[in-house]
Design a protein around this motif. Structure first.
Motif, mmCIF file in Angstrom:
data_model
loop_
_atom_site.group_PDB
_atom_site.id
_atom_site.type_symbol
_atom_site.label_atom_id
_atom_site.label_comp_id
_atom_site.label_asym_id
_atom_site.label_seq_id
_atom_site.Cartn_x
_atom_site.Cartn_y
_atom_site.Cartn_z
ATOM 1 N N SER A 19 0.886 -1.178 -0.164
ATOM 2 C CA SER A 19 0.073 0.036 0.072
ATOM 3 C C SER A 19 0.932 1.204 -0.020
ATOM 4 O O SER A 19 0.419 2.507 -0.225
ATOM 5 C CB SER A 19 -1.043 0.021 1.106
ATOM 6 O OG SER A 19 -0.100 -0.025 2.296
ATOM 7 N N GLY A 22 2.987 4.364 -4.669
ATOM 8 C CA GLY A 22 2.370 5.396 -4.936
ATOM 9 C C GLY A 22 2.476 5.935 -6.461
ATOM 10 O O GLY A 22 1.526 5.201 -7.208
ATOM 11 N N SER A 25 1.722 5.197 -12.459
ATOM 12 C CA SER A 25 0.578 4.321 -12.476
ATOM 13 C C SER A 25 0.771 2.884 -12.702
ATOM 14 O O SER A 25 -0.016 2.328 -11.979
ATOM 15 C CB SER A 25 0.019 4.872 -14.101
ATOM 16 O OG SER A 25 -1.170 4.257 -14.327
ATOM 17 N N THR A 28 1.044 1.409 -9.276
ATOM 18 C CA THR A 28 0.131 1.683 -8.525
ATOM 19 C C THR A 28 -0.998 0.611 -8.817
ATOM 20 O O THR A 28 -1.560 0.014 -8.042
ATOM 21 C CB THR A 28 -0.594 3.229 -8.582
ATOM 22 O OG1 THR A 28 0.394 3.994 -8.010
ATOM 23 C CG2 THR A 28 -1.823 3.247 -7.762
ATOM 24 N N ASP A 29 -1.229 0.432 -10.132
ATOM 25 C CA ASP A 29 -2.234 -0.550 -10.482
ATOM 26 C C ASP A 29 -1.612 -1.899 -9.941
ATOM 27 O O ASP A 29 -2.548 -2.762 -9.405
ATOM 28 C CB ASP A 29 -2.257 -0.792 -11.938
ATOM 29 C CG ASP A 29 -2.904 0.575 -12.657
ATOM 30 O OD1 ASP A 29 -3.555 1.207 -11.797
ATOM 31 O OD2 ASP A 29 -2.795 0.935 -13.551
ATOM 32 N N ALA A 31 0.280 -2.880 -7.344
ATOM 33 C CA ALA A 31 -0.019 -2.685 -5.945
ATOM 34 C C ALA A 31 -1.074 -2.818 -5.350
ATOM 35 O O ALA A 31 -1.520 -3.719 -4.705
ATOM 36 C CB ALA A 31 0.965 -1.827 -5.508
ATOM 37 N N LYS A 32 -2.144 -2.201 -6.186
ATOM 38 C CA LYS A 32 -3.594 -1.961 -6.079
ATOM 39 C C LYS A 32 -4.031 -3.619 -5.759
ATOM 40 O O LYS A 32 -4.818 -3.998 -5.270
ATOM 41 C CB LYS A 32 -4.313 -0.960 -6.704
ATOM 42 C CG LYS A 32 -5.723 -1.085 -6.523
ATOM 43 C CD LYS A 32 -6.443 0.265 -7.032
ATOM 44 C CE LYS A 32 -7.691 0.349 -7.144
ATOM 45 N NZ LYS A 32 -8.600 1.152 -8.127
ATOM 46 N N THR A 33 -3.807 -4.024 -7.166
ATOM 47 C CA THR A 33 -4.351 -5.564 -7.564
ATOM 48 C C THR A 33 -3.751 -6.563 -6.563
ATOM 49 O O THR A 33 -4.773 -7.228 -6.005
ATOM 50 C CB THR A 33 -3.777 -5.939 -8.849
ATOM 51 O OG1 THR A 33 -4.141 -4.814 -9.921
ATOM 52 C CG2 THR A 33 -4.356 -7.273 -9.308
ATOM 53 N N LEU A 35 -2.997 -5.834 -3.351
ATOM 54 C CA LEU A 35 -3.471 -5.347 -2.124
ATOM 55 C C LEU A 35 -5.210 -6.020 -2.005
ATOM 56 O O LEU A 35 -5.739 -6.450 -1.080
ATOM 57 C CB LEU A 35 -3.427 -3.994 -1.895
ATOM 58 C CG LEU A 35 -4.234 -3.148 -0.672
ATOM 59 C CD1 LEU A 35 -3.470 -3.805 0.457
ATOM 60 C CD2 LEU A 35 -3.925 -1.984 -0.703
ATOM 61 N N GLU A 36 -5.682 -5.830 -2.996
ATOM 62 C CA GLU A 36 -7.043 -6.138 -3.393
ATOM 63 C C GLU A 36 -7.142 -7.724 -3.132
ATOM 64 O O GLU A 36 -8.148 -8.215 -2.344
ATOM 65 C CB GLU A 36 -7.862 -5.573 -4.572
ATOM 66 C CG GLU A 36 -8.211 -4.339 -4.837
ATOM 67 C CD GLU A 36 -8.320 -3.865 -6.068
ATOM 68 O OE1 GLU A 36 -8.532 -4.517 -6.971
ATOM 69 O OE2 GLU A 36 -8.793 -2.580 -6.224
ATOM 70 N N THR A 39 -6.736 -8.323 0.760
ATOM 71 C CA THR A 39 -7.868 -8.089 1.469
ATOM 72 C C THR A 39 -8.999 -8.916 1.138
ATOM 73 O O THR A 39 -9.797 -9.227 1.915
ATOM 74 C CB THR A 39 -8.196 -6.628 0.982
ATOM 75 O OG1 THR A 39 -7.005 -5.780 0.961
ATOM 76 C CG2 THR A 39 -9.320 -6.007 1.731
ATOM 77 N N GLN A 122 6.497 5.704 -0.992
ATOM 78 C CA GLN A 122 5.647 6.205 -2.018
ATOM 79 C C GLN A 122 5.731 5.311 -3.411
ATOM 80 O O GLN A 122 5.626 5.693 -4.400
ATOM 81 C CB GLN A 122 5.492 7.455 -2.176
ATOM 82 C CG GLN A 122 4.844 8.059 -0.951
ATOM 83 C CD GLN A 122 4.686 9.575 -1.216
ATOM 84 O OE1 GLN A 122 5.318 10.067 -2.125
ATOM 85 N NE2 GLN A 122 3.616 10.177 -0.201
#
Length: 153
Positions: A19, A22, A25, A28-29, A31-33, A35-36, A39, A122
């Motif tokens: 998370s 930062g 792009s 971030t995508d 890491a976001k994936t 993390l999702e 979660t 970040q």
């Protein structure tokens, strides 16, 4: 289950590392994936263990691993479904933690070399590694690709 608890304890660290990514792009995508996915695994675990938590750990204040330790204390009583999800969550967390650790080790030269003047935080170092992937060592590229494939699954 003791190993499971230790692996789940890594979840906080893995989520923190992922998370913290930062500004870039693609990074971030990715890491976001990841993390999702982690979660979602935790949510599935909470759902599978809800009855067991309510039955054995209702007086425990959530946070700082207390609920997991309570579940460990009652490991001989928890449902098969809950035990299965604990194992699945532990595997997911271990896979993510191993991939991140492997990348740091494999990319050590790149982190101190081409990315050495980058201020950590970040996701700046991860972004540097991605943008310099074409000149990175084979081991570093392989480690980065492992993380990228984990995000793509």
């Amino acid at each position: 289950m003791n190993i499971t608890v230790k692996l789940l304890a890594k979840l906080a660290l893995v989520l923190l590392v992922i998370s913290s990514v930062g500004s870039v792009s693609a990074q971030t995508d990715m890491a976001k994936t990841i993390l999702e996915k982690l979660t979602a695994r935790v949510a599935k675990l909470e759902s599978a263990c809800a009855k067991d938590i309510k039955k054995y750990c209702r007086t425990v204040t959530p946070g700082e691993g207390r609920m997991i330790y309570c579940m460990e204390a009652h490991e001989d009583k928890i449902s098969t479904k809950c035990a299965f999800e604990l194992g699945e969550a532990a595997t997911s967390v271990q896979t993510a933690a191993d991939a991140l650790k492997d990348a740091v080790i494999a990319c050590k030269a790149e982190i101190s070399g081409v990315c050495g003047k980058i201020v950590p935080g970040q996701g700046r170092i991860a972004a540097c590694l991605l943008s310099n992937k074409s000149t990175a060592s084979a081991g570093c590229v392989e480690a980065i690709q492992k993380i990228e494939s984990m995000a793509a699954q």
